[in-house]
Enzyme design. Structure first.
Site, PDB file in Angstrom:
ATOM      1  N   ASN A  91       6.440  17.303  12.666  1.00 37.65           N
ATOM      2  CA  ASN A  91       6.877  19.078  12.361  1.00 37.65           C
ATOM      3  C   ASN A  91       5.483  19.855  13.075  1.00 37.65           C
ATOM      4  O   ASN A  91       5.275  20.434  13.300  1.00 37.65           O
ATOM      5  CB  ASN A  91       6.540  19.043  11.043  1.00 37.65           C
ATOM      6  CG  ASN A  91       6.369  20.404  10.486  1.00 37.65           C
ATOM      7  OD1 ASN A  91       7.150  21.784  11.163  1.00 37.65           O
ATOM      8  ND2 ASN A  91       5.550  21.038   9.748  1.00 37.65           N
ATOM      9  N   SER A 124      10.326  25.136  19.971  1.00 36.88           N
ATOM     10  CA  SER A 124      10.350  26.386  19.740  1.00 36.88           C
ATOM     11  C   SER A 124      11.068  26.889  20.687  1.00 36.88           C
ATOM     12  O   SER A 124      11.205  26.058  21.552  1.00 36.88           O
ATOM     13  CB  SER A 124       8.600  26.623  20.352  1.00 36.88           C
ATOM     14  OG  SER A 124       8.903  28.118  20.395  1.00 36.88           O
ATOM     15  N   TYR A 174       1.260  26.377  25.291  1.00 36.95           N
ATOM     16  CA  TYR A 174       2.266  25.972  24.580  1.00 36.95           C
ATOM     17  C   TYR A 174       3.458  25.760  24.662  1.00 36.95           C
ATOM     18  O   TYR A 174       4.360  24.967  24.063  1.00 36.95           O
ATOM     19  CB  TYR A 174       1.468  27.095  23.569  1.00 36.95           C
ATOM     20  CG  TYR A 174       2.722  26.856  21.662  1.00 36.95           C
ATOM     21  CD1 TYR A 174       3.007  25.847  21.133  1.00 36.95           C
ATOM     22  CD2 TYR A 174       3.747  27.874  21.941  1.00 36.95           C
ATOM     23  CE1 TYR A 174       3.247  26.087  19.933  1.00 36.95           C
ATOM     24  CE2 TYR A 174       4.671  27.721  20.459  1.00 36.95           C
ATOM     25  CZ  TYR A 174       4.327  26.498  20.142  1.00 36.95           C
ATOM     26  OH  TYR A 174       5.176  26.627  18.863  1.00 36.95           O
ATOM     27  N   SER A 212       4.031  22.616  26.473  1.00 41.22           N
ATOM     28  CA  SER A 212       4.120  21.556  25.318  1.00 41.22           C
ATOM     29  C   SER A 212       5.845  21.511  24.526  1.00 41.22           C
ATOM     30  O   SER A 212       5.982  20.263  24.377  1.00 41.22           O
ATOM     31  CB  SER A 212       3.183  21.076  24.302  1.00 41.22           C
ATOM     32  OG  SER A 212       4.187  22.274  23.773  1.00 41.22           O
ATOM     33  N   LYS A 213       6.457  22.703  24.438  1.00 42.86           N
ATOM     34  CA  LYS A 213       7.725  22.104  24.101  1.00 42.86           C
ATOM     35  C   LYS A 213       8.386  22.365  24.664  1.00 42.86           C
ATOM     36  O   LYS A 213       9.312  21.365  23.985  1.00 42.86           O
ATOM     37  CB  LYS A 213       7.178  24.298  22.808  1.00 42.86           C
ATOM     38  CG  LYS A 213       6.417  24.433  22.005  1.00 42.86           C
ATOM     39  CD  LYS A 213       7.224  22.828  21.477  1.00 42.86           C
ATOM     40  CE  LYS A 213       5.563  23.407  19.958  1.00 42.86           C
ATOM     41  NZ  LYS A 213       6.196  21.945  18.784  1.00 42.86           N
TER      42      LYS A 213
END
Length: 254
Positions: free
Chosen positions: A90, A140, A155, A158-159
């Site tokens: 998480n 996400s 970000y 990365s997701k």
């Protein structure tokens, strides 16, 4: 759902989705391993977990960008419980940055959101194979679309990478009886935005804008996401692997 005698590792357990997930697993009689950087916050979460069913969680303070800390998470879990049934990846960081900002924001995000997940999963795999356990990665909707009102290129990247890890590991470990799935939240009411550098005022404005534009007219709560994580980790989802579950109040439709 009953997780009695199941050992569940949750990274980023000190706040937001991680805390809600830990409390829900504890309420289902799981032996929870709380991982995070803020030891005091982890202790507060542990007390709440123990109140539920009287099972004291294991607290492991860790910086996920440090390899020895990742090894320590697994070592402590095995030393105390002797097994791993569920790994919930998480923990994640959100760093604002554009292509004009050089490589530092990218490296900072990838070290936690991708590399740490990859390595911790690798370390946990032998034990998950023994228990026919499973992994739930928290990704996400940013994996599918840019966050247009914020410079979140590292970000988002990365997701997207994390979702591919979910699919590849699911394909590799399926014959060993290990399931791997992803939960991809949209805008969720957590401390994430402030941790990413927004002021409280900016965060509140962002939340207000999201509630006005999302198709369902509301944001998700941490408990909504945690509930989906528990479902995917449970035997109710025994035929689900390699799947990406979006929970976003319709954000991806915009």
């Amino acid at each position: 759902m009953d997780f009695k005698n199941k050992v569940v590792i949750i990274t980023g357990a000190s706040s937001g989705i991680g805390t809600a997930t830990a409390l829900m697993f504890a309420n289902q009689s799981a032996k929870v391993v709380l991982v995070g950087r803020n030891e005091k916050a982890l202790q507060d979460v542990a007390k709440k977990c123990e109140t539920s069913k009287g099972i004291k969680p294991l607290i492991v303070k860790a910086e996920l960008s440090v390899d020895d800390d990742l090894k320590n998470i697994i070592d402590q879990t095995i030393n105390v419980y002797g097994r791993i049934d569920v790994l919930v990846n998480n923990a994640g960081v959100g760093v604002q940055g554009s292509i004009r900002d050089g490589i530092e924001p990218y490296d900072r995000v990838m070290s936690t959101n991708v590399r740490a997940v990859y390595y911790l999963t690798s370390l946990a795999t032998p034990y998950l194979v023994k228990t026919k356990g499973n992994i739930v990665n928290v990704s996400s909707v940013a994996a599918f679309k840019p966050i247009r009102d914020m410079n979140f290129l590292p970000y988002c990247t990365s997701k997207a990478a994390l979702d591919q890890i979910t699919k590849c590991v699911a394909a590799e470990l399926g014959r060993d009886g290990v399931r791997v799935n992803s939960v991809n939240p949209g805008a969720t009411r957590t401390p994430f935005a402030q941790a990413a550098g927004l002021t409280l005022e900016q965060q509140n404005e962002l939340y207000k804008a999201r509630e006005q534009t999302l198709p369902l007219g509301k944001m998700a709560e941490s408990e909504d996401v945690a509930d989906l994580i528990l479902y995917l980790a449970s035997d109710r989802a025994k035929s689900i692997t390699g799947s990406i579950y979006v929970i976003d109040n319709g954000e991806i439709l915009l």
